[in-house]
Design a protein around this motif. Sequence first.
Motif, PDB file in Angstrom:
ATOM      1  N   LEU A 177       0.721  -1.257   0.036  1.00  0.00           N
ATOM      2  CA  LEU A 177      -0.114  -0.067   0.134  1.00  0.00           C
ATOM      3  C   LEU A 177       0.893   1.236   0.001  1.00  0.00           C
ATOM      4  O   LEU A 177       1.598   1.476   1.114  1.00  0.00           O
ATOM      5  N   LEU A 178       0.733   2.006  -0.932  1.00  0.00           N
ATOM      6  CA  LEU A 178       1.524   3.210  -1.014  1.00  0.00           C
ATOM      7  C   LEU A 178       0.865   4.534  -0.959  1.00  0.00           C
ATOM      8  O   LEU A 178      -0.242   4.470  -1.616  1.00  0.00           O
ATOM      9  N   LEU A 179       0.996   5.137   0.101  1.00  0.00           N
ATOM     10  CA  LEU A 179       0.503   6.341   0.724  1.00  0.00           C
ATOM     11  C   LEU A 179       0.896   7.527   0.010  1.00  0.00           C
ATOM     12  O   LEU A 179       2.326   7.543  -0.205  1.00  0.00           O
ATOM     13  N   LEU A 180       0.282   8.103  -0.905  1.00  0.00           N
ATOM     14  CA  LEU A 180       0.672   9.508  -1.629  1.00  0.00           C
ATOM     15  C   LEU A 180       0.191  10.672  -1.016  1.00  0.00           C
ATOM     16  O   LEU A 180      -1.125  10.738  -1.073  1.00  0.00           O
ATOM     17  N   HIS A 181       1.092  11.564  -0.420  1.00  0.00           N
ATOM     18  CA  HIS A 181       0.408  12.622   0.407  1.00  0.00           C
ATOM     19  C   HIS A 181       1.178  13.823  -0.497  1.00  0.00           C
ATOM     20  O   HIS A 181       2.401  13.887  -0.704  1.00  0.00           O
ATOM     21  N   ASP A 225      -3.421   4.850  13.392  1.00  0.00           N
ATOM     22  CA  ASP A 225      -4.009   3.686  13.857  1.00  0.00           C
ATOM     23  C   ASP A 225      -4.619   2.775  12.953  1.00  0.00           C
ATOM     24  O   ASP A 225      -4.444   1.433  12.818  1.00  0.00           O
ATOM     25  N   MET A 226      -5.629   3.297  11.823  1.00  0.00           N
ATOM     26  CA  MET A 226      -6.168   2.617  10.738  1.00  0.00           C
ATOM     27  C   MET A 226      -5.035   1.982  10.070  1.00  0.00           C
ATOM     28  O   MET A 226      -5.130   0.650   9.765  1.00  0.00           O
ATOM     29  N   LEU A 227      -4.024   2.476   9.657  1.00  0.00           N
ATOM     30  CA  LEU A 227      -3.017   2.060   8.951  1.00  0.00           C
ATOM     31  C   LEU A 227      -2.269   0.856   9.512  1.00  0.00           C
ATOM     32  O   LEU A 227      -2.197  -0.087   8.871  1.00  0.00           O
ATOM     33  N   ASN A 228      -1.790   0.924  10.781  1.00  0.00           N
ATOM     34  CA  ASN A 228      -1.261   0.057  11.680  1.00  0.00           C
ATOM     35  C   ASN A 228      -2.072  -1.225  11.779  1.00  0.00           C
ATOM     36  O   ASN A 228      -1.645  -2.381  11.586  1.00  0.00           O
ATOM     37  N   THR A 229      -3.401  -1.167  12.055  1.00  0.00           N
ATOM     38  CA  THR A 229      -4.333  -2.147  12.182  1.00  0.00           C
ATOM     39  C   THR A 229      -4.638  -2.942  10.607  1.00  0.00           C
ATOM     40  O   THR A 229      -4.221  -4.128  10.606  1.00  0.00           O
ATOM     41  N   ILE A 230      -4.619  -2.030   9.809  1.00  0.00           N
ATOM     42  CA  ILE A 230      -4.735  -2.862   8.573  1.00  0.00           C
ATOM     43  C   ILE A 230      -3.551  -3.822   7.926  1.00  0.00           C
ATOM     44  O   ILE A 230      -3.729  -4.632   7.348  1.00  0.00           O
ATOM     45  N   ALA A 231      -2.592  -3.050   8.200  1.00  0.00           N
ATOM     46  CA  ALA A 231      -1.127  -3.596   7.696  1.00  0.00           C
ATOM     47  C   ALA A 231      -0.875  -4.852   8.546  1.00  0.00           C
ATOM     48  O   ALA A 231      -0.727  -5.947   7.914  1.00  0.00           O
ATOM     49  N   LYS A 232      -1.336  -4.833   9.716  1.00  0.00           N
ATOM     50  CA  LYS A 232      -1.320  -6.450  10.451  1.00  0.00           C
ATOM     51  C   LYS A 232      -2.230  -7.413   9.896  1.00  0.00           C
ATOM     52  O   LYS A 232      -1.972  -8.479   9.606  1.00  0.00           O
ATOM     53  N   GLN A 233      -3.780  -6.826   9.945  1.00  0.00           N
ATOM     54  CA  GLN A 233      -4.820  -7.732   9.683  1.00  0.00           C
ATOM     55  C   GLN A 233      -4.470  -8.197   8.160  1.00  0.00           C
ATOM     56  O   GLN A 233      -5.030  -9.441   7.774  1.00  0.00           O
ATOM     57  N   GLU A 275      -2.012  -8.023   6.172  1.00  0.00           N
ATOM     58  CA  GLU A 275      -0.817  -8.325   5.964  1.00  0.00           C
ATOM     59  C   GLU A 275      -0.353  -7.962   4.737  1.00  0.00           C
ATOM     60  O   GLU A 275       0.232  -8.388   3.570  1.00  0.00           O
ATOM     61  N   VAL A 276      -0.251  -6.428   4.662  1.00  0.00           N
ATOM     62  CA  VAL A 276       0.119  -5.655   3.614  1.00  0.00           C
ATOM     63  C   VAL A 276       1.437  -4.772   4.282  1.00  0.00           C
ATOM     64  O   VAL A 276       1.205  -4.461   5.229  1.00  0.00           O
ATOM     65  N   ALA A 277       2.224  -4.532   3.233  1.00  0.00           N
ATOM     66  CA  ALA A 277       3.158  -3.381   3.508  1.00  0.00           C
ATOM     67  C   ALA A 277       2.960  -2.134   3.241  1.00  0.00           C
ATOM     68  O   ALA A 277       2.465  -1.661   2.081  1.00  0.00           O
ATOM     69  N   VAL A 278       3.280  -1.170   4.065  1.00  0.00           N
ATOM     70  CA  VAL A 278       2.673   0.465   3.931  1.00  0.00           C
ATOM     71  C   VAL A 278       3.610   1.086   3.859  1.00  0.00           C
ATOM     72  O   VAL A 278       4.654   1.124   4.767  1.00  0.00           O
TER      73      VAL A 278
END
Length: 168
Positions: free
Chosen positions: A40-44, A91-99, A101-104
């Motif tokens: 998951l690539l966050l573009l800011h 918090d959402m990103l950390n939860t999603i990354a764990k649940q 199994e995606v690299a953020v």
Amino acid sequence: RSTMAADGGRWVGLAVDFSEGSRAALQWAADNLLRAGDNLLLLHVLKDPDYEQGETLLWEASGSPLIPLSEFSHPSIAKKYGVKPDAETLDMLNTIAKQKEVAVVSKVLFGDPREKLCQAIHDMPISSLVIGSRGLGKLKRLVLLGSVSDYVVNNAACPVTVVKPPVD
């Protein structure tokens, strides 16, 4: 492009501005698009960067290097690139990354969000982009010289999903 694609897994882009709309887009991506092994690539995009920050001048044309979520969550790194991620999004990103199994990872871009998002899609192996909508009516979008999501939908080199903000 090839080095990023070589590590396996899809690259899914997510335009983030740490608003309610971008959190809705993140949740939509987690519920409907992301799967184990994805990146998951966050573009800011910072429209008006602080040019007193040395990194801003250094990375203005290409954007920042890829920043792992663990570093992006650190206040000194966020400050270095002039971003202000909120606790709820992190918090959402950390939860999603764990649940899921995606690299953020994050990339900070500097300039016009419409152009910079399309450039990032062109420059990186993004298979699709998810972007939130601010929910403006057609007249307000016209007055604002076109919305970012409208521009990206019409100019991006990959499929784009626009997620409307939740209705209260």
